[in-house]
Design a protein around this motif. Structure first.
Motif, PDB file in Angstrom:
ATOM      1  N   ARG A 167       0.886  -1.074  -0.190  1.00  0.00           N
ATOM      2  CA  ARG A 167      -0.119   0.046   0.167  1.00  0.00           C
ATOM      3  C   ARG A 167       0.825   1.226  -0.011  1.00  0.00           C
ATOM      4  O   ARG A 167       0.695   2.379  -0.683  1.00  0.00           O
ATOM      5  CB  ARG A 167      -0.909   0.021   1.246  1.00  0.00           C
ATOM      6  N   GLY A 174       2.804   5.948  -6.915  1.00  0.00           N
ATOM      7  CA  GLY A 174       1.737   6.016  -7.954  1.00  0.00           C
ATOM      8  C   GLY A 174       2.267   7.327  -8.892  1.00  0.00           C
ATOM      9  O   GLY A 174       1.739   7.388 -10.002  1.00  0.00           O
ATOM     10  N   TRP A 230      -4.811   0.432 -13.190  1.00  0.00           N
ATOM     11  CA  TRP A 230      -5.451   1.342 -12.417  1.00  0.00           C
ATOM     12  C   TRP A 230      -5.737   0.344 -11.057  1.00  0.00           C
ATOM     13  O   TRP A 230      -6.563   1.011  -9.934  1.00  0.00           O
ATOM     14  CB  TRP A 230      -6.894   1.429 -12.688  1.00  0.00           C
ATOM     15  N   THR A 231      -4.741  -0.626 -10.713  1.00  0.00           N
ATOM     16  CA  THR A 231      -4.961  -1.319  -9.613  1.00  0.00           C
ATOM     17  C   THR A 231      -3.613  -1.195  -8.791  1.00  0.00           C
ATOM     18  O   THR A 231      -2.590  -1.574  -9.404  1.00  0.00           O
ATOM     19  CB  THR A 231      -5.167  -2.981 -10.013  1.00  0.00           C
ATOM     20  N   THR A 232      -3.688  -0.606  -7.616  1.00  0.00           N
ATOM     21  CA  THR A 232      -2.697  -0.487  -6.873  1.00  0.00           C
ATOM     22  C   THR A 232      -2.969  -0.270  -5.391  1.00  0.00           C
ATOM     23  O   THR A 232      -4.118   0.185  -5.067  1.00  0.00           O
ATOM     24  CB  THR A 232      -1.723   0.924  -7.425  1.00  0.00           C
ATOM     25  N   GLY A 233      -2.139  -0.907  -4.608  1.00  0.00           N
ATOM     26  CA  GLY A 233      -2.382  -0.990  -2.950  1.00  0.00           C
ATOM     27  C   GLY A 233      -3.416  -2.037  -2.640  1.00  0.00           C
ATOM     28  O   GLY A 233      -3.818  -1.684  -1.534  1.00  0.00           O
TER      29      GLY A 233
ATOM     30  N   SER B 222      -6.601   9.793  -6.073  1.00  0.00           N
ATOM     31  CA  SER B 222      -5.893   8.929  -6.720  1.00  0.00           C
ATOM     32  C   SER B 222      -4.368   9.147  -6.671  1.00  0.00           C
ATOM     33  O   SER B 222      -3.920  10.258  -6.661  1.00  0.00           O
ATOM     34  CB  SER B 222      -6.385   8.952  -8.168  1.00  0.00           C
ATOM     35  N   PHE B 223      -3.489   8.240  -6.603  1.00  0.00           N
ATOM     36  CA  PHE B 223      -2.288   8.500  -6.511  1.00  0.00           C
ATOM     37  C   PHE B 223      -1.488   8.396  -7.853  1.00  0.00           C
ATOM     38  O   PHE B 223      -0.037   8.658  -8.152  1.00  0.00           O
ATOM     39  CB  PHE B 223      -1.451   7.396  -5.618  1.00  0.00           C
ATOM     40  N   ILE B 224      -2.338   8.220  -8.814  1.00  0.00           N
ATOM     41  CA  ILE B 224      -1.629   8.115 -10.154  1.00  0.00           C
ATOM     42  C   ILE B 224      -2.147   9.201 -10.930  1.00  0.00           C
ATOM     43  O   ILE B 224      -3.159   9.581 -11.074  1.00  0.00           O
ATOM     44  CB  ILE B 224      -2.072   6.603 -10.899  1.00  0.00           C
ATOM     45  N   ILE B 257     -10.314  -1.557  -8.003  1.00  0.00           N
ATOM     46  CA  ILE B 257      -9.783  -0.746  -9.318  1.00  0.00           C
ATOM     47  C   ILE B 257      -9.931   0.582  -9.192  1.00  0.00           C
ATOM     48  O   ILE B 257     -11.010   1.199  -9.461  1.00  0.00           O
ATOM     49  CB  ILE B 257     -10.253  -1.508 -10.491  1.00  0.00           C
ATOM     50  N   ASN B 258      -8.986   1.193  -8.369  1.00  0.00           N
ATOM     51  CA  ASN B 258      -9.368   2.665  -8.291  1.00  0.00           C
ATOM     52  C   ASN B 258      -8.158   3.627  -8.294  1.00  0.00           C
ATOM     53  O   ASN B 258      -8.017   4.886  -7.559  1.00  0.00           O
ATOM     54  CB  ASN B 258      -9.991   2.706  -6.849  1.00  0.00           C
ATOM     55  N   GLY B 259      -7.242   3.169  -8.825  1.00  0.00           N
ATOM     56  CA  GLY B 259      -5.808   4.198  -9.031  1.00  0.00           C
ATOM     57  C   GLY B 259      -5.352   4.516  -7.941  1.00  0.00           C
ATOM     58  O   GLY B 259      -4.678   5.554  -7.767  1.00  0.00           O
ATOM     59  N   GLY B 260      -5.631   3.882  -6.579  1.00  0.00           N
ATOM     60  CA  GLY B 260      -4.857   4.107  -5.245  1.00  0.00           C
ATOM     61  C   GLY B 260      -5.891   5.095  -4.516  1.00  0.00           C
ATOM     62  O   GLY B 260      -5.400   5.433  -3.507  1.00  0.00           O
ATOM     63  N   GLN B 261      -7.243   5.339  -4.834  1.00  0.00           N
ATOM     64  CA  GLN B 261      -7.903   6.136  -4.125  1.00  0.00           C
ATOM     65  C   GLN B 261      -8.243   5.464  -2.733  1.00  0.00           C
ATOM     66  O   GLN B 261      -8.609   6.209  -1.762  1.00  0.00           O
ATOM     67  CB  GLN B 261      -9.241   6.400  -4.978  1.00  0.00           C
ATOM     68  N   MET B 263      -7.307   2.104  -0.493  1.00  0.00           N
ATOM     69  CA  MET B 263      -6.502   1.028  -0.196  1.00  0.00           C
ATOM     70  C   MET B 263      -6.898   0.142   0.985  1.00  0.00           C
ATOM     71  O   MET B 263      -6.516   0.813   2.106  1.00  0.00           O
ATOM     72  CB  MET B 263      -4.972   1.054  -0.371  1.00  0.00           C
TER      73      MET B 263
END
Lengths: 245, 265
Positions: A167, A174, A230-233, B222-224, B257-261, B263
């Motif tokens: 995370r 990111g 778009w999948t992270t953490g 979002s972190f991206i 699936i949220n770009g890091g919004q 976690m």
């Protein structure tokens, strides 16, 4: 050839999951640097090297707690392939006296699992940041997600820590369009991620009470693809229905 | 090697923007698809690909709010394609209102479509999946059902219910070799599609002081960088994973699936 132009680094310790990932990526056209900590893994890796000439670099790791060793391994891989796109850590260890472990064993478990992942990934970050691209996947255990009877406390803590690490990396990296995710594996066919009472980690799916190493490789493939951007953490709970959240 | 070679999928809400893009990917990976939706105009979105693959894509008019429609849809799929392997539940109803203002009609519709719709289609498909001791059920939820997000109360509750139902179905159907998972995307880029208004929807007024829905509405953002939305191709990638043999050991999970919004551990 879904990973034709990609370079994958797989740090494998105490499990067959890393080798399964290497096979998968190689079959999809990638070049692979595979770290292994056992003679057996080295042997398998050398066989793979022969099947995929010029595309697999096998690197022996003596101790996943050793930062210098892992930094040197990264230097070697980057020299061989020139870049890195995908970083997979599949580093675990079997606790020796759970749950009665002594100080030394506690430290060994914690540092092998946590430091191993961090030190494996760290030396590649400059490359990923320069490329503005990265897919990081940390493989952990179900024991870090929920109560698993018989699990060692150090083991549970370390594996839970990998989720936090994923995370955090997703959060801080990111901005460079680098993703980081975690897979929490339950009972696998080689028993590598289920430090628990017998059967306590088993899945519920008929015919899939134990996961295959190829299931882990498939989940890594999902997270490592370009379109997983778009999948992270996230933590994927790959456990055959043993634990759902 | 194709990931859905010879597999047959039923798309409930197959006329949605998400499903319309997913259809291309399913066909590319070797599947055949029965698109099910409530009105013909939805199918216009995929006319071209249907003309290109007339033997592999069929349509069926039916609503997930009707058990009879779902039973008939599954029977039609079995008859037309010879089997069912995959059910994708895309249908959902947003609804409007907060705790003080929500109308019973809105609440009932959201629960009926978004949550019970999944139950009905699963119930209808079960005999066909059981026969082959194989199944993949995908329930399209949302970050609105996962995180504190300024969506309507109907959306938040019905999407969370869908995620909970996913877990229950996963446990129940595991002995039959059937996996059930959900996905929880944040906002999607549907700009390529002309909006077809939801039947029964009314405008949603967020209560004073609430964070409005949309990118960044969840604390953290979002972190991206440079884009706030998921593309429908990114969604399709996750759908392929959930609906293929690649996810054989995954069940009862909800993919974020949220770009890091958001976690969550």
């Amino acid at each position: 050839m879904r990973f034709q132009d990609k370079v994958a680094v797989i740090a494998s310790g105490g499990t067959g999951a890393g080798l399964a990932c290497a096979r998968r990526f190689l079959s999809e056209g990638a070049r692979v640097a595979l770290y292994g900590d056992t003679e057996e893994l080295q042997k398998e890796a050398l066989e793979l090297e022969a099947s995929y000439p010029g595309r697999l670099l096998a690197i022996r790791i003596r101790d996943y707690r050793n930062r210098e060793e892992l930094t040197a391994a990264a230097r070697k891989a980057l020299k061989e392939f020139g870049t890195a796109d995908i970083l997979v850590t599949a580093i675990t260890t079997k606790p020796k006296n759970a749950p009665e472990e002594d100080e030394e064993e506690y430290q060994r478990i914690l540092h092998t699992i946590l430091d191993g992942a961090l030190y494996s990934v760290q030396p590649y970050m400059d490359t990923l940041i320069n490329n503005r691209y990265g897919r990081i996947v940390l493989i952990s255990s179900l024991a870090g997600r929920t109560n698993v009877p018989g699990a060692s406390p150090a083991y549970a803590a370390a594996h839970a820590g990998l989720g936090g690490m994923a995370r955090n990396i997703g959060c801080t990296m990111g901005i460079y369009t680098i993703t980081a995710n975690c897979i929490a594996a339950g009972a696998l066919e080689d028993g590598s991620y289920d430090d628990c009472a017998p059967g306590a980690c088993d899945g519920r799916i008929s015919g899939r009470e134990k996961g295959r190493l190829s299931d882990v490789a498939a989940a890594v493939e999902y997270l490592a693809a370009d379109l997983a951007s778009w999948t992270t953490g996230e933590t994927l709970d790959l456990n055959g229905g043993r634990f759902m959240t | 090697m194709k990931k859905l070679e010879n597999r047959v999928a039923v798309f409930i809400g197959g006329g949605s923007a998400v499903a319309s893009v997913a259809l291309k990917y399913f066909i590319a990976e070797g599947a055949s698809v029965l698109q099910v939706d409530v009105a013909e105009p939805y199918f216009e979105r995929t006319r071209d690909i249907r003309e290109e693959f007339p033997n592999r894509i069929h349509t069926f008019l039916g609503a997930c709010t009707s058990q009879e429609d779902m039973d008939q849809a599954m029977a039609a799929c079995e008859e037309q394609f010879g089997r069912i392997d995959i059910v994708c539940n895309f249908a959902g109803f947003h609804g409007a209102g907060d705790v003080t203002s929500v109308l019973k009609s809105q609440w009932d519709l959201a629960m009926d479509v978004t949550c019970l719709g999944i139950y009905r289609s699963t119930k209808a498909a079960f005999p066909y999946l059981k026969k082959n001791h194989y199944g993949r059920i995908m329930n399209f939820a949302s970050i609105g059902g996962r995180a504190n997000r300024g969506v309507s109360i109907t959306y938040a509750a019905s999407k969370a219910a869908a995620i909970g139902l996913t877990r229950s179905l996963a446990l129940e159907l595991a002995p039959y070799g059937i996996t059930v998972n959900s996905m929880a995307p944040a906002s999607l880029d549907t700009s390529a599609f002309e909006r077809i208004p939801e039947h029964g929807s009314i405008p949603h007024e967020p209560p004073k002081g609430a964070l409005t829905g949309g990118p960044g509405a969840t604390r953290g953002g979002s972190f991206i960088p440079d884009r706030p939305l998921a593309t429908l191709d990114e969604i399709a990638h996750a759908l392929i994973f959930l609906c293929s043999e690649d996810s054989a050991f995954l069940t009862g999970d909800c993919l974020d699936i949220n770009g890091g919004q958001f976690m969550q551990p």
